[in-house]
Design a protein around this motif. Structure first.
Motif, PDB file in Angstrom:
ATOM      1  N   VAL A 202       1.164  -0.858   0.115  1.00 33.92           N
ATOM      2  CA  VAL A 202       0.312   0.113  -0.071  1.00 33.92           C
ATOM      3  C   VAL A 202       1.183   0.856   0.056  1.00 33.92           C
ATOM      4  N   VAL A 203       0.416   2.130  -1.008  1.00 30.73           N
ATOM      5  CA  VAL A 203       2.013   3.380  -0.890  1.00 30.73           C
ATOM      6  C   VAL A 203       0.589   4.324  -1.150  1.00 30.73           C
ATOM      7  N   ARG A 204      -0.702   4.815  -0.840  1.00 32.01           N
ATOM      8  CA  ARG A 204      -1.158   5.504  -0.246  1.00 32.01           C
ATOM      9  C   ARG A 204      -2.671   5.393  -0.493  1.00 32.01           C
ATOM     10  N   VAL A 205      -3.529   5.777   0.203  1.00 34.32           N
ATOM     11  CA  VAL A 205      -4.885   5.763   0.603  1.00 34.32           C
ATOM     12  C   VAL A 205      -6.056   6.922  -0.193  1.00 34.32           C
ATOM     13  N   ASP A 206      -6.637   6.889  -1.079  1.00 39.68           N
ATOM     14  CA  ASP A 206      -7.457   7.775  -2.156  1.00 39.68           C
ATOM     15  C   ASP A 206      -8.336   8.041  -1.237  1.00 39.68           C
ATOM     16  N   HIS A 207      -9.232   9.099  -1.009  1.00 34.97           N
ATOM     17  CA  HIS A 207     -10.601   8.962  -0.402  1.00 34.97           C
ATOM     18  C   HIS A 207     -11.379  10.253  -1.493  1.00 34.97           C
ATOM     19  N   PHE A 208     -12.651   9.101  -1.204  1.00 32.93           N
ATOM     20  CA  PHE A 208     -13.376   9.482  -2.378  1.00 32.93           C
ATOM     21  C   PHE A 208     -15.055   9.744  -1.871  1.00 32.93           C
ATOM     22  N   PRO A 209     -15.753  10.752  -2.708  1.00 33.25           N
ATOM     23  CA  PRO A 209     -17.330  10.459  -1.477  1.00 33.25           C
ATOM     24  C   PRO A 209     -17.918   9.222  -1.707  1.00 33.25           C
ATOM     25  N   ALA A 210     -17.634   8.477  -2.600  1.00 31.35           N
ATOM     26  CA  ALA A 210     -18.528   7.126  -2.654  1.00 31.35           C
ATOM     27  C   ALA A 210     -17.532   5.808  -1.711  1.00 31.35           C
ATOM     28  N   GLN A 211     -16.553   5.604  -1.824  1.00 31.68           N
ATOM     29  CA  GLN A 211     -16.068   4.935  -1.188  1.00 31.68           C
ATOM     30  C   GLN A 211     -13.815   5.152  -1.309  1.00 31.68           C
ATOM     31  N   ASP A 212     -13.128   4.852  -0.299  1.00 31.62           N
ATOM     32  CA  ASP A 212     -12.191   5.401  -0.164  1.00 31.62           C
ATOM     33  C   ASP A 212     -11.395   3.360  -1.051  1.00 31.62           C
ATOM     34  N   LEU A 213      -9.797   4.541  -1.994  1.00 30.34           N
ATOM     35  CA  LEU A 213      -9.655   3.208  -2.577  1.00 30.34           C
ATOM     36  C   LEU A 213      -7.757   3.382  -1.803  1.00 30.34           C
ATOM     37  N   ILE A 214      -7.041   1.787  -1.780  1.00 20.94           N
ATOM     38  CA  ILE A 214      -5.770   2.143  -1.350  1.00 20.94           C
ATOM     39  C   ILE A 214      -5.555   1.135  -2.667  1.00 20.94           C
ATOM     40  N   VAL A 215      -4.087   2.357  -2.754  1.00 23.64           N
ATOM     41  CA  VAL A 215      -3.069   2.243  -4.639  1.00 23.64           C
ATOM     42  C   VAL A 215      -1.930   1.368  -3.587  1.00 23.64           C
ATOM     43  N   VAL A 216      -2.473   0.314  -5.182  1.00 22.72           N
ATOM     44  CA  VAL A 216      -1.500  -0.548  -4.462  1.00 22.72           C
ATOM     45  C   VAL A 216      -0.180  -0.774  -5.269  1.00 22.72           C
ATOM     46  N   LYS A 217       1.184  -0.650  -4.976  1.00 22.69           N
ATOM     47  CA  LYS A 217       2.323  -0.705  -5.927  1.00 22.69           C
ATOM     48  C   LYS A 217       2.761  -2.246  -6.158  1.00 22.69           C
TER      49      LYS A 217
ATOM     50  N   THR B 177       4.196  -4.466 -11.863  1.00 23.96           N
ATOM     51  CA  THR B 177       3.743  -4.340 -13.188  1.00 23.96           C
ATOM     52  C   THR B 177       2.567  -2.570 -12.467  1.00 23.96           C
ATOM     53  N   GLY B 178       3.163  -1.801 -11.561  1.00 22.24           N
ATOM     54  CA  GLY B 178       2.238  -1.067 -11.777  1.00 22.24           C
ATOM     55  C   GLY B 178       1.455  -0.921 -10.338  1.00 22.24           C
ATOM     56  N   ASP B 179       0.699   0.528 -10.158  1.00 21.84           N
ATOM     57  CA  ASP B 179      -0.514   0.915 -10.072  1.00 21.84           C
ATOM     58  C   ASP B 179      -1.508   0.278  -9.474  1.00 21.84           C
ATOM     59  N   VAL B 180      -1.881  -0.470  -8.409  1.00 19.86           N
ATOM     60  CA  VAL B 180      -3.535  -0.922  -8.684  1.00 19.86           C
ATOM     61  C   VAL B 180      -4.152  -0.834  -7.288  1.00 19.86           C
ATOM     62  N   PHE B 181      -5.573   0.206  -7.980  1.00 25.75           N
ATOM     63  CA  PHE B 181      -6.193   1.001  -7.141  1.00 25.75           C
ATOM     64  C   PHE B 181      -7.589  -0.837  -6.985  1.00 25.75           C
ATOM     65  N   VAL B 182      -7.708  -0.179  -5.529  1.00 24.82           N
ATOM     66  CA  VAL B 182      -8.898  -1.161  -4.819  1.00 24.82           C
ATOM     67  C   VAL B 182     -10.095  -0.471  -3.819  1.00 24.82           C
ATOM     68  N   PRO B 183     -10.513  -0.303  -4.408  1.00 25.56           N
ATOM     69  CA  PRO B 183     -12.110  -0.355  -3.577  1.00 25.56           C
ATOM     70  C   PRO B 183     -11.392  -0.749  -1.928  1.00 25.56           C
ATOM     71  N   PHE B 184     -11.621   0.375  -0.809  1.00 21.78           N
ATOM     72  CA  PHE B 184     -11.403  -0.308   0.407  1.00 21.78           C
ATOM     73  C   PHE B 184     -12.718  -0.390   1.144  1.00 21.78           C
ATOM     74  N   VAL B 185     -13.621  -1.742   0.724  1.00 23.32           N
ATOM     75  CA  VAL B 185     -14.362  -1.835   0.919  1.00 23.32           C
ATOM     76  C   VAL B 185     -14.063  -3.357   2.047  1.00 23.32           C
ATOM     77  N   LYS B 186     -15.235  -3.520   2.583  1.00 24.56           N
ATOM     78  CA  LYS B 186     -15.466  -5.165   3.522  1.00 24.56           C
ATOM     79  C   LYS B 186     -15.133  -5.935   2.565  1.00 24.56           C
ATOM     80  N   GLU B 187     -16.172  -6.060   1.576  1.00 24.77           N
ATOM     81  CA  GLU B 187     -15.984  -7.081   0.256  1.00 24.77           C
ATOM     82  C   GLU B 187     -15.135  -7.673  -0.470  1.00 24.77           C
TER      83      GLU B 187
END
Length: 182
Positions: A128-143, A146-156
């Motif tokens: 995890v390199v950062r956490v992006d906060h958006f109105p609908a949900q947060d995203l964890i940015v995973v380095k 092969t590059g960065d992957v944006f993962v929705p930070f939801v329990k599912e």
């Protein structure tokens, strides 16, 4: 995160982004899920500002928080006009957090997540390199390799965060972490 001293940690809770009107109001970008708790009249904030700022090394006290068109706007003691408000633009607001503060068990601060190893099906896939906060949900940015992957930070999708083991378990939908083998 600022240095820890005597059981107290500094937490970043907001950034001042733009003067609003003529009476010292400043639009606020929130870095907290609890603005009603952090931004109460009389709350004091340490300021992170450039070296040449007249606010360097100072704290500021909140007079009022108002909402305009779903955007938070703050008023501070001693900031009575637009000219003074503009000297605070881009300042980052910090508060003291006592280590004994109780949080919901599924609550983490960004600084606790950054650097954790992301696990998919028992294998490390990145960090995890950062956490992006958006109105609908947060995203964890995973380095990853092969590059960065944006993962929705939801329990599912992120069923487990284990701070003591420095890992986050992710059960991604197909294609999110698939690697091109060509």
């Amino acid at each position: 995160m600022a240095p820890k001293q005597s059981g107290i940690t500094q937490l970043r809770v907001g950034r001042l982004v733009k003067a609003h009107g003529l009476k010292g109001a400043i639009k606020l970008e929130l870095y907290t899920d609890e603005p009603e708790r952090r931004f109460v009249p009389g709350a004091s904030f340490s300021l992170q500002v450039p070296i040449d700022s007249p606010w360097r090394g100072k704290s500021i006290v909140l007079r009022e928080l108002r909402w305009f068109n779903d955007a938070p706007v703050v008023f501070f003691e001693g900031v009575e006009d637009r000219t003074t408000a503009e000297t605070l633009i881009r300042a980052i607001l910090w508060v003291d957090k006592d280590d004994t503060e109780e949080l919901d068990p599924d609550t983490w601060y960004d600084h606790e997540l950054i650097g954790l190893t992301v696990m998919v099906a028992g294998e490390a896939v990145g960090t995890v390199v950062r956490v992006d906060h958006f109105p609908a949900q947060d995203l964890i940015v995973v380095k990853t390799d092969t590059g960065d992957v944006f993962v929705p930070f939801v329990k599912e999708i992120v069923p487990e965060v284990n701070i003591s083991n420095s890992t986050i378990t992710v059960t991604p939908p197909g294609g999110l972490f698939d690697i091109n083998t060509d």
